[in-house]
Design a protein around this motif. Structure first.
Motif, PDB file in Angstrom:
ATOM      1  N   GLN A 116      -3.484  -2.590   4.357  1.00 50.55           N
ATOM      2  CA  GLN A 116      -3.615  -1.223   3.846  1.00 50.55           C
ATOM      3  C   GLN A 116      -4.159  -1.238   2.428  1.00 50.55           C
ATOM      4  OE1 GLN A 116       0.002   1.046   3.958  1.00 50.55           O
ATOM      5  NE2 GLN A 116      -0.990   2.956   3.472  1.00 50.55           N
ATOM      6  N   ALA A 117      -5.150  -0.404   2.166  1.00 49.62           N
ATOM      7  CA  ALA A 117      -5.745  -0.320   0.832  1.00 49.62           C
ATOM      8  C   ALA A 117      -4.746   0.311  -0.143  1.00 49.62           C
ATOM      9  CB  ALA A 117      -7.030   0.496   0.874  1.00 49.62           C
ATOM     10  N   VAL A 118      -4.570  -0.340  -1.277  1.00 50.35           N
ATOM     11  CA  VAL A 118      -3.610   0.136  -2.285  1.00 50.35           C
ATOM     12  C   VAL A 118      -4.330   0.611  -3.542  1.00 50.35           C
ATOM     13  CG1 VAL A 118      -1.627  -0.500  -3.718  1.00 50.35           C
ATOM     14  CG2 VAL A 118      -1.834  -1.420  -1.402  1.00 50.35           C
ATOM     15  N   ILE A 119      -5.181  -0.245  -4.108  1.00 52.92           N
ATOM     16  CA  ILE A 119      -5.923   0.072  -5.337  1.00 52.92           C
ATOM     17  C   ILE A 119      -7.332  -0.499  -5.186  1.00 52.92           C
ATOM     18  CG2 ILE A 119      -6.020  -0.166  -7.850  1.00 52.92           C
ATOM     19  CD1 ILE A 119      -3.044  -0.805  -7.831  1.00 52.92           C
ATOM     20  N   ARG A 120      -8.305   0.241  -5.687  1.00 50.86           N
ATOM     21  CA  ARG A 120      -9.670  -0.288  -5.701  1.00 50.86           C
ATOM     22  C   ARG A 120     -10.358   0.151  -6.993  1.00 50.86           C
ATOM     23  NH1 ARG A 120     -13.436   3.125  -1.446  1.00 50.86           N
ATOM     24  NH2 ARG A 120     -13.195   5.201  -2.365  1.00 50.86           N
ATOM     25  N   SER A 121     -11.475  -0.501  -7.306  1.00 48.14           N
ATOM     26  CA  SER A 121     -12.210  -0.203  -8.533  1.00 48.14           C
ATOM     27  C   SER A 121     -12.659   1.250  -8.556  1.00 48.14           C
ATOM     28  CB  SER A 121     -13.435  -1.112  -8.654  1.00 48.14           C
ATOM     29  OG  SER A 121     -13.058  -2.446  -8.854  1.00 48.14           O
ATOM     30  N   SER A 122     -12.787   1.786  -9.761  1.00 49.61           N
ATOM     31  CA  SER A 122     -13.206   3.175  -9.924  1.00 49.61           C
ATOM     32  C   SER A 122     -14.626   3.398  -9.419  1.00 49.61           C
ATOM     33  CB  SER A 122     -13.111   3.577 -11.403  1.00 49.61           C
ATOM     34  OG  SER A 122     -13.872   2.691 -12.209  1.00 49.61           O
ATOM     35  N   THR A 123     -15.414   2.327  -9.322  1.00 47.26           N
ATOM     36  CA  THR A 123     -16.802   2.459  -8.867  1.00 47.26           C
ATOM     37  C   THR A 123     -16.940   2.331  -7.353  1.00 47.26           C
ATOM     38  OG1 THR A 123     -17.114   0.093  -9.259  1.00 47.26           O
ATOM     39  CG2 THR A 123     -17.721   1.590 -11.051  1.00 47.26           C
ATOM     40  N   ALA A 124     -15.858   2.067  -6.625  1.00 46.94           N
ATOM     41  CA  ALA A 124     -15.931   1.857  -5.175  1.00 46.94           C
ATOM     42  C   ALA A 124     -16.338   3.142  -4.461  1.00 46.94           C
ATOM     43  CB  ALA A 124     -14.582   1.376  -4.649  1.00 46.94           C
ATOM     44  N   VAL A 125     -17.121   3.000  -3.389  1.00 45.66           N
ATOM     45  CA  VAL A 125     -17.615   4.168  -2.656  1.00 45.66           C
ATOM     46  C   VAL A 125     -17.357   4.082  -1.155  1.00 45.66           C
ATOM     47  CG1 VAL A 125     -19.404   4.667  -4.349  1.00 45.66           C
ATOM     48  CG2 VAL A 125     -19.909   3.108  -2.452  1.00 45.66           C
ATOM     49  N   SER A 126     -16.903   2.954  -0.646  1.00 40.08           N
ATOM     50  CA  SER A 126     -16.704   2.797   0.786  1.00 40.08           C
ATOM     51  C   SER A 126     -15.604   3.718   1.301  1.00 40.08           C
ATOM     52  CB  SER A 126     -16.339   1.345   1.122  1.00 40.08           C
ATOM     53  OG  SER A 126     -15.991   1.221   2.488  1.00 40.08           O
ATOM     54  N   ASN A 127     -15.868   4.405   2.413  1.00 33.31           N
ATOM     55  CA  ASN A 127     -14.856   5.257   3.038  1.00 33.31           C
ATOM     56  C   ASN A 127     -13.768   4.438   3.731  1.00 33.31           C
ATOM     57  OD1 ASN A 127     -16.171   7.650   2.287  1.00 33.31           O
ATOM     58  ND2 ASN A 127     -17.495   7.579   4.107  1.00 33.31           N
TER      59      ASN A 127
END
Length: 679
Positions: free
Chosen positions: A639-650
């Motif tokens: 499960q996705a928890v945190i990602r970079s502010s620049t991430a764009v993947s749905n």
């Protein structure tokens, strides 16, 4: 019920009445075909049940009911008492009673043995606040101007007014750059201290520091002072006395020696390059300075100097600080024999600090011993109230065994940790394999001495992270720094992505580090005012002009606006700090995964009985899909928890289920996934 011989007609007088027959209930019922079959099935005798008899004579008629058999209803009280008092049954009862309790106790003992001997997860070692928390490094001149004197410079009162910022971030330690009285407001690199017991008026006074430590403790924060004990200013009263009178009380407070062959005593070099000796016409001797001529080295072989430095540490602890970060520590001692030269390193141009092997002037055994003595001073205060006082050591570019020795051992503890600057010295960015090598080699060294690791990405003597590594990597590198084992150090402004700011002339110089230092070195482009908001003075001061220019990107790179944006640098940093509280991060094991390549760096943090975490960075120049299906501890879904502010993947939005056989990671992006580990 009617007799079959009775016709219901009263007999005439003198006529004999029909003789009454005796019938059982079953025989009466057998007159019916249905009941006849029932009688054959039951095959009961008439005498087994009560009988009903009809009689009639001339005088009267009667119905007689025979005796009814009653089933056994148990023994009476008298008979029971016979058995209750019978010795045989008494023995039986006591035997059963004893057997019950013996069995109960046996089961209890077996349960306890199972609990004690069964394999279990070992309890994690308790961690101190400085191991669990985050150190936030502050340059007081650039953090917040309280406005008391309208000088456009930050001060201690300004830090008091911004304590809520540290609480909001989740950090628990504030390390403050040197605040001691200096020869001028902005001394060259090395800090020209003229009084170790006074605060530079620019920053306030002793009462301001006391108020800061008190207010900080109320917020659960620790104040740590950066302390320079290697050198002082030529304007310090000790040096003035030492230069004037070689036999006076402070005659040996600094390192003096006669010249040789009309020049310095030896070939020792300054960090700034060229000789580390300067001739004093009054004393007619050379004095030693590992930095510039205005920062002469204290002579720590002098008992007087050692006692003075110990008293200095006691003084600041009495003001309420929770410990120190000692600066310039490797240079505290020089060889007692100052006529010996240091070996030349082949292939390096003579005259630069790096051209010599500093076997006589760096990390001598006496240095470790004296730092251990300072550790004992801090222990004096801890013994009084039980509160640990931290001791961090800035070991400069010291690495390997020399750096690890600053941890000391169980019988002779020295520093809580020597500050690790490996990340800072990486000027050209990272590769996945390079990052893996840096991290694992350092962790291995620390584990061999049973020390505690730490990680520094930025400080005031090098370019900011956003300028050095690129703004896109801010979140990804924060994930590494905050989620691998150890204590992270955050330089003020890095949590919002501040970049280097040109001076008033619009020039940005390469910040000097290590052997690149020069006598007039500054790195003010990494020390610009903190950008609190997007106003002209960025919320830093009420004065018309801050002491140094502010950044040109304050419309987005400021704390106020980023607080309201979920995926801002600031809020991602806060989430990562909060994630450190998880058992897998605080106490779990770390494994760098086999998928790590030049472009990809990935690791897990796992602790049994708790969610695991997978951290993956894309350090390449193309988007990537990473396959973790061959990793034995990672399940098919995370499960996705945190990602970079620049991430764009749905596919990696917060809370999304991610197929671990194909995890999408964008360029310069970092991603944190949670999962249930497989064992």
């Amino acid at each position: 019920m009617m007799n079959e011989n009775y016709n219901g007609v009263e007999p005439q007088k003198g006529q004999i009445a029909p003789k009454a027959r005796t019938e059982s209930i079953e025989s009466l019922g057998s007159k019916s075909e249905s009941r006849g079959s029932l009688a054959q099935q039951t095959e009961e005798k008439a005498g087994d049940l009560g009988q009903v008899k009809f009689t009639k004579n001339t005088e009267d008629s009667a119905v007689e009911i025979g005796a009814v058999d009653v089933s056994f209803a148990g023994m009476g009280k008298e008979e029971l008492m016979k058995y209750a008092n019978d010795p045989f049954w008494i023995r039986v009862r006591w035997t059963l009673f004893a057997l019950f309790w013996i069995c109960w106790v046996a089961m209890l003992v077996i349960a306890i043995v199972i609990v004690v001997l069964a394999p279990k997860c070992p309890a994690p070692a308790p961690l101190e606040y400085w191991q669990k928390g985050v150190v936030y490094s502050v340059n007081p001149k650039s953090f917040q101007d309280s406005g008391l004197n309208q000088d456009g410079k930050g001060d201690l009162r300004g830090i008091i007014g911004r304590l809520n910022h540290f609480v909001h971030l989740g950090v628990n330690m504030i390390s403050i750059s040197p605040i001691f009285a200096t020869r001028n407001d902005d001394p060259p690199y090395g800090h020209e201290i003229v009084n170790f017991l006074e605060i530079n008026p620019t920053y306030g006074d002793l009462q301001d520091l006391k108020d800061l430590t008190t207010a900080a403790k109320q917020e659960g924060l620790k104040i740590i002072l950066d302390l320079v004990i290697n050198h002082a200013s030529t304007k310090h009263p000790w040096f003035v006395q030492s230069a004037a009178d070689a036999r006076g009380d402070c005659g040996d407070c600094f390192v003096w020696h006669d010249g040789k062959d009309g020049g310095p005593p030896n070939n020792w070099l300054s960090i700034f390059g060229n000789t580390s000796w300067t001739y004093d016409a009054d004393r007619k001797q050379y004095y030693y300075h590992v930095y510039g001529p205005d920062q002469p080295d204290l002579n720590l072989r002098s008992v007087k100097v050692q006692n003075e430095l110990k008293n200095i540490t006691r003084f600041w602890l009495e003001q309420g600080v929770s410990g120190f970060r000692l600066l310039s520590v490797p240079y505290l001692f020089e060889a007692a024999n100052m006529t010996v030269d240091e070996p030349q390193i082949p292939g390096i141009s003579p005259g630069s600090y790096a051209s010599l092997d500093h076997i006589h002037t760096k990390n001598l055994d006496e240095t470790y011993n004296f730092v251990s003595d300072l550790r004992a001073v801090l222990q004096e205060f801890e013994d009084k109230d039980g509160e640990h006082r931290v001791l961090f050591v800035e070991a400069e570019d010291t690495e390997g065994a020399s750096a690890m020795k600053y941890y000391g051992d169980a019988t002779k503890p020295i520093a809580d940790l020597p500050v690790n600057s490996k990340f800072i010295r990486q000027q050209a960015g990272f590769t996945g394999l390079g990052l893996k090598k840096e991290i694992l080699s350092y962790l291995e060294q620390v584990s061999q001495v049973h020390g505690w690791p730490n990680w520094v990405l930025g400080n005031g003597d090098t370019e900011r992270v956003a300028s050095r590594l690129g703004s896109k990597l801010i979140d990804a590198m924060a994930m590494v720094q905050l989620l691998i084992p150890g204590t992270p150090f955050t330089y003020y402004g890095d949590e919002i992505g501040m970049e280097d700011v040109p001076s008033a002339g619009g020039v940005i110089l390469s910040c000097p580090t290590g052997n690149k230092l020069t006598a007039d070195s500054h790195c003010n482009q990494a020390r610009s005012p903190y950008q609190w908001d997007s106003s002209n003075t960025v919320g830093f001061t009420n004065a018309s002009t801050p002491w140094y220019p502010v950044g040109s990107n304050t419309d987005t790179i400021n704390a106020k606006d980023q607080m309201g944006v979920t995926n801002s640098y600031l809020n991602i940093y806060r989430e990562l700090v909060n994630l450190r509280k998880q058992p897998a991060i605080m106490h779990g094991s770390m494994s760098v995964l086999n998928v790590t390549t030049e472009d990809i760096f990935a690791f897990t943090r796992i602790r049994k009985g708790a969610p695991g975490y997978l951290v993956v960075l894309n350090l390449g120049e193309k988007e990537a899909s990473v396959d973790f299906s061959t990793e034995p501890t990672i399940p098919t879904e995370a499960q996705a928890v945190i990602r970079s502010s620049t991430a764009v993947s749905n596919s990696t939005t917060r809370g999304s289920k991610v197929d671990t056989a194909s995890v999408p990671v964008g360029v310069s992006e970092g991603l944190v996934l949670s999962f249930v580990p497989k064992y």
